[in-house]
Design a protein around this motif. Structure first.
Motif, PDB file in Angstrom:
ATOM      1  N   GLY A 181     107.802 -34.771  55.316  1.00  8.25           N
ATOM      2  CA  GLY A 181     108.544 -35.249  54.389  1.00  8.25           C
ATOM      3  C   GLY A 181     108.674 -36.939  54.742  1.00  8.25           C
ATOM      4  N   GLN A 182     108.706 -37.260  55.795  1.00  3.50           N
ATOM      5  CA  GLN A 182     108.699 -38.698  56.339  1.00  3.50           C
ATOM      6  C   GLN A 182     107.576 -39.374  55.767  1.00  3.50           C
ATOM      7  N   ALA A 183     106.432 -38.635  56.083  1.00  5.88           N
ATOM      8  CA  ALA A 183     105.192 -39.209  55.713  1.00  5.88           C
ATOM      9  C   ALA A 183     104.947 -39.234  54.112  1.00  5.88           C
ATOM     10  N   LYS A 184     105.486 -38.298  53.495  1.00  9.10           N
ATOM     11  CA  LYS A 184     105.253 -38.437  52.010  1.00  9.10           C
ATOM     12  C   LYS A 184     106.261 -39.562  51.552  1.00  9.10           C
ATOM     13  N   LEU A 185     107.328 -39.683  52.029  1.00  5.56           N
ATOM     14  CA  LEU A 185     108.220 -40.750  51.542  1.00  5.56           C
ATOM     15  C   LEU A 185     107.576 -42.199  51.944  1.00  5.56           C
ATOM     16  N   GLY A 186     107.079 -42.168  53.014  1.00 10.61           N
ATOM     17  CA  GLY A 186     106.071 -43.470  53.496  1.00 10.61           C
ATOM     18  C   GLY A 186     104.973 -43.764  52.441  1.00 10.61           C
ATOM     19  N   MET A 187     104.434 -42.845  51.995  1.00 15.54           N
ATOM     20  CA  MET A 187     103.071 -42.933  51.200  1.00 15.54           C
ATOM     21  C   MET A 187     103.839 -43.286  49.801  1.00 15.54           C
ATOM     22  N   ALA A 188     104.750 -42.655  49.348  1.00 12.46           N
ATOM     23  CA  ALA A 188     105.186 -42.970  47.972  1.00 12.46           C
ATOM     24  C   ALA A 188     105.887 -44.422  48.010  1.00 12.46           C
ATOM     25  N   VAL A 189     106.470 -44.757  48.854  1.00 16.54           N
ATOM     26  CA  VAL A 189     106.912 -46.384  48.852  1.00 16.54           C
ATOM     27  C   VAL A 189     105.896 -47.481  49.023  1.00 16.54           C
ATOM     28  N   SER A 190     104.745 -47.175  50.198  1.00 17.56           N
ATOM     29  CA  SER A 190     103.731 -47.898  50.106  1.00 17.56           C
ATOM     30  C   SER A 190     102.804 -48.088  48.915  1.00 17.56           C
ATOM     31  N   LEU A 191     102.883 -46.763  48.259  1.00 16.91           N
ATOM     32  CA  LEU A 191     102.073 -46.825  47.022  1.00 16.91           C
ATOM     33  C   LEU A 191     102.642 -47.606  45.944  1.00 16.91           C
ATOM     34  N   LEU A 206      99.628 -47.298  53.394  1.00 18.17           N
ATOM     35  CA  LEU A 206      99.343 -46.189  52.463  1.00 18.17           C
ATOM     36  C   LEU A 206      98.447 -45.484  53.409  1.00 18.17           C
ATOM     37  N   VAL A 207      97.263 -45.972  53.909  1.00 20.13           N
ATOM     38  CA  VAL A 207      96.294 -45.410  54.854  1.00 20.13           C
ATOM     39  C   VAL A 207      96.868 -44.722  56.014  1.00 20.13           C
ATOM     40  N   GLY A 208      97.510 -45.583  56.740  1.00 20.52           N
ATOM     41  CA  GLY A 208      98.463 -44.977  57.793  1.00 20.52           C
ATOM     42  C   GLY A 208      99.134 -43.812  57.725  1.00 20.52           C
ATOM     43  N   PHE A 209     100.171 -43.859  56.720  1.00 18.13           N
ATOM     44  CA  PHE A 209     100.826 -42.712  56.120  1.00 18.13           C
ATOM     45  C   PHE A 209     100.123 -41.297  55.782  1.00 18.13           C
ATOM     46  N   SER A 210      99.104 -41.698  54.975  1.00 16.59           N
ATOM     47  CA  SER A 210      97.899 -40.600  54.661  1.00 16.59           C
ATOM     48  C   SER A 210      97.513 -40.170  55.705  1.00 16.59           C
ATOM     49  N   TYR A 211      96.989 -40.667  56.819  1.00 18.19           N
ATOM     50  CA  TYR A 211      96.423 -40.215  57.827  1.00 18.19           C
ATOM     51  C   TYR A 211      97.353 -39.313  58.740  1.00 18.19           C
ATOM     52  N   HIS A 232     100.052 -37.877  57.748  1.00 17.75           N
ATOM     53  CA  HIS A 232     100.361 -36.608  56.904  1.00 17.75           C
ATOM     54  C   HIS A 232      99.281 -35.639  57.045  1.00 17.75           C
ATOM     55  N   VAL A 233      98.013 -35.965  57.372  1.00 15.30           N
ATOM     56  CA  VAL A 233      96.855 -35.124  57.548  1.00 15.30           C
ATOM     57  C   VAL A 233      96.839 -34.597  58.705  1.00 15.30           C
ATOM     58  N   THR A 234      96.989 -35.446  59.898  1.00 12.94           N
ATOM     59  CA  THR A 234      97.254 -34.740  61.016  1.00 12.94           C
ATOM     60  C   THR A 234      98.442 -33.797  61.242  1.00 12.94           C
ATOM     61  N   LEU A 235      99.592 -33.825  60.490  1.00 13.34           N
ATOM     62  CA  LEU A 235     100.411 -33.017  60.597  1.00 13.34           C
ATOM     63  C   LEU A 235     100.015 -31.465  59.889  1.00 13.34           C
ATOM     64  N   TYR A 236      99.432 -31.535  58.905  1.00 10.92           N
ATOM     65  CA  TYR A 236      98.872 -30.330  58.238  1.00 10.92           C
ATOM     66  C   TYR A 236      97.696 -30.094  59.196  1.00 10.92           C
ATOM     67  N   GLU A 237      96.982 -30.535  60.090  1.00 13.55           N
ATOM     68  CA  GLU A 237      95.918 -29.920  60.994  1.00 13.55           C
ATOM     69  C   GLU A 237      96.735 -29.471  62.097  1.00 13.55           C
ATOM     70  N   GLN A 238      97.841 -30.048  62.867  1.00 14.10           N
ATOM     71  CA  GLN A 238      98.422 -29.550  63.850  1.00 14.10           C
ATOM     72  C   GLN A 238      99.007 -28.080  63.336  1.00 14.10           C
ATOM     73  N   ASN A 239      99.537 -27.973  62.287  1.00 14.52           N
ATOM     74  CA  ASN A 239     100.130 -26.623  62.014  1.00 14.52           C
ATOM     75  C   ASN A 239      99.000 -25.661  61.551  1.00 14.52           C
ATOM     76  N   ALA A 240      97.859 -25.871  61.092  1.00 18.85           N
ATOM     77  CA  ALA A 240      96.914 -24.995  61.027  1.00 18.85           C
ATOM     78  C   ALA A 240      96.177 -24.345  62.351  1.00 18.85           C
ATOM     79  N   ARG A 241      96.220 -25.471  63.392  1.00 25.30           N
ATOM     80  CA  ARG A 241      95.703 -25.007  64.900  1.00 25.30           C
ATOM     81  C   ARG A 241      96.815 -24.227  65.399  1.00 25.30           C
ATOM     82  N   MET A 242      97.997 -24.424  65.035  1.00 24.09           N
ATOM     83  CA  MET A 242      99.018 -23.606  65.750  1.00 24.09           C
ATOM     84  C   MET A 242      99.248 -22.115  65.217  1.00 24.09           C
TER      85      MET A 242
END
Length: 79
Positions: free
Chosen positions: A15-25, A56-61, A63-73
């Protein structure tokens, strides 16, 4: 063995990453439109535009790493 992240923690961080992406976009679009209407860049607007793009690039990265962590878990590969 490192502690595992809880599902609530990952959800909160997403949620924090999505908010950061929205604000920076939003900042990226606003500064781009403002400069287009004026026909030229002011020094502050150009700096804000570039910083918003980098954010925006940083928040996107992040966000992606959070999904990869969850898939690995889920697969049992906690690293």
């Amino acid at each position: 063995m490192p502690p595992t992240k809880s599902s609530d923690d990952i959800t909160r961080r997403r949620g924090q990453a999505k908010l950061g992406m929205a604000v920076s976009l939003g900042a990226l679009v606003a500064t781009g439109l403002a400069s287009g209407m004026r026909g030229s860049w002011t020094p502050g607007a150009r700096t804000l535009h570039v910083c918003a793009g980098v954010a925006l690039v940083g928040f996107s990265y992040w966000h992606v790493t959070l999904y990869e962590q969850n898939a690995r878990m889920r697969r049992g590969h906690i690293a």
